[in-house]
Design an enzyme around this catalytic site. Structure first.
Site, short mmCIF file in Angstrom:
data_model
loop_
_atom_site.label_atom_id
_atom_site.label_comp_id
_atom_site.label_asym_id
_atom_site.label_seq_id
_atom_site.Cartn_x
_atom_site.Cartn_y
_atom_site.Cartn_z
N TYR A 1 60.43 40.41 20.71
CA TYR A 1 59.25 41.27 20.74
C TYR A 1 59.56 42.64 21.32
O TYR A 1 60.20 42.76 22.37
CB TYR A 1 58.13 40.62 21.55
CG TYR A 1 57.57 39.37 20.95
CD1 TYR A 1 57.03 39.36 19.67
CD2 TYR A 1 57.58 38.18 21.66
CE1 TYR A 1 56.51 38.21 19.11
CE2 TYR A 1 57.05 37.01 21.13
CZ TYR A 1 56.52 37.03 19.84
OH TYR A 1 56.00 35.89 19.30
N LYS B 1 56.20 18.49 48.08
CA LYS B 1 55.03 19.10 47.45
C LYS B 1 55.42 19.73 46.12
O LYS B 1 56.60 19.94 45.83
CB LYS B 1 54.44 20.17 48.37
CG LYS B 1 55.36 21.36 48.64
CD LYS B 1 54.72 22.37 49.56
CE LYS B 1 55.66 23.56 49.79
NZ LYS B 1 55.03 24.59 50.64
#
Length: 398
Positions: free
Chosen positions: A279, A44
């Site tokens: 940042y 999956k």
């Protein structure tokens, strides 16, 4: 589903190298731990980020007789793959109303049912298709997600048997899922096993004759032989990642990580002390140093929560993400070293060369290694190595 041609060359930006020999060896190791049970390779979410089609093929080559997916769309894509043998069994378990029941029936998929609404929809689709649906009834033995509650189990079993008598379904399996198999000794494990046996006994007492009964996921496959029944569903362990550090490392179980994530340094530059990095300037250089730019970020699946802590191997040394991990890039402080632009930065791998592992990144980000490998995005090409089985592969003869 990720499908990238095998290519041995280094990336211009980044690559996730998928070692299919390691995956095949992991399948053999897991099969040996549950010799009386068939093995389902759970592929999956694009094989936990590794590439579902290529990993499914390799797992089947190594002896997996079942493939497991969450969604029917994932299962149908596997069924359409000409590289898989026609007799491999494919199961999917996450259905919503109006799902592609008829397509699943016509493809011969095994579909999971957790309640009466799903049984009604699959029966209607079977009438339209003119052939029986292969169904597996899921019991909620304590996880509290999908699955039929014990109080509703007799009704679901009875209605499924009626549909089977009409030739509309074939009940191929009875199954459940553990909540805490990755926590050794958790009282829910024994409680769920007891309840599962009781729900099995009721269904079989009413006349259900399943081909497979299964509850064992990766941690249960590794540590709970009494839970193996007829089939084990191995997901994260298939990819060489331990389902829980408390249970042991991948190496402790004879498993090898399949994915190695690396990038090429995009820039190396000198900066003075006191220079802010990325940042918010959460990192400021303590002195004159060199910075290296790693051209992957949270858009590629690198967790922003690992800002300031995520480890990277550059030039044989561990470095740490300096400052914020941005969308497309992050910085490492090279401490004055001057690797060439384009030098390899290894974020994680098996650890053979001293590189970090996915578990190291999980600890840095405060999450689990499942998430680290699964979240690697489609901008990062999967490059498959050891695609063809050979006579001697990792784990052979150990």
């Amino acid at each position: 589903m990720t499908e990238t041609a095998t290519a041995p060359t280094a990336p211009r930006r980044a690559r996730a190298e998928i070692d299919l020999a390691a995956l095949r060896a992991n399948v053999r190791t897991l099969r040996a731990l549950a010799p009386g049970a068939a093995l389902m390779a759970v592929v999956k979410s694009d094989a936990y980020g590794h590439g579902a089609l290529r990993c499914a093929r390799a797992a089947v080559e190594a002896g997996a007789s079942w493939l497991g997916t969450a969604t029917p769309e994932e299962a149908l894509a596997l069924h359409a793959d000409p590289g898989l043998p026609a007799d491999v069994r494919i199961m999917c378990w996450l259905w919503t109303p109006g799902g592609p029941w008829r397509e699943a029936i016509e493809a011969g998929l095994d579909v999971s049912l957790s309640g009466m609404w799903a049984l009604r929809e699959v029966v209607a689709a079977a009438r339209e298709a003119g052939r029986p649906a292969r169904v597996q009834l899921k019991a909620d033995t304590g996880l509290g997600r999908n699955g039929c509650q014990p109080a509703d189990w007799p009704e679901l079993v009875a209605e499924a048997l009626r549909a089977e008598a009409e030739g509309l379904v074939r009940i191929t399996g009875l199954w459940s899922h553990f909540a805490c198999a990755d926590e050794p000794g958790h009282p829910s494990i024994a409680a769920q096993l007891t309840l599962f046996r009781e729900m099995l006994a009721h269904a079989e007492g009413q006349g259900v004759r399943p081909e497979v009964r299964h509850i064992a996921n990766s941690p249960a496959t590794l540590t709970l032989p009494e839970s193996h029944f007829d089939l084990v569903r191995t997901g994260i362990a298939l990819y060489g990642v331990s389902p829980s550090p408390e249970l042991g490392s991948a190496a402790d179980f004879g498993l090898r990580p399949v994915m190695t994530l690396s990038a090429s340094l995009a820039l190396v530059k000198h900066v003075p002390g006191g220079h802010g990095v990325s940042y918010g300037h959460h990192y400021v250089t303590p002195g004159e140093t060199t910075l290296g730019l790693v051209p992957v970020g949270y858009a590629d699946g690198i967790p922003r929560h690992a800002s300031g802590t995520g480890p990277v191997l550059v030039g044989g040394k561990w470095r740490t993400a300096a400052g914020r991990i941005a969308m497309d890039q992050f910085v490492v402080d090279l401490g004055g070293d001057e690797p060439e632009v384009g030098s390899e930065a290894v974020l994680f791998g098996p650890g053979d060369r001293g590189e970090p592992t996915a578990e190291d990144w999980a600890q840095a980000a405060g999450t689990i290694a499942y998430e680290i490998v699964t979240r690697i995005g489609t901008r990062v090409p999967r490059v498959y190595v050891n695609d063809e089985p050979s006579g001697q592969e990792p784990g052979d003869g150990d």
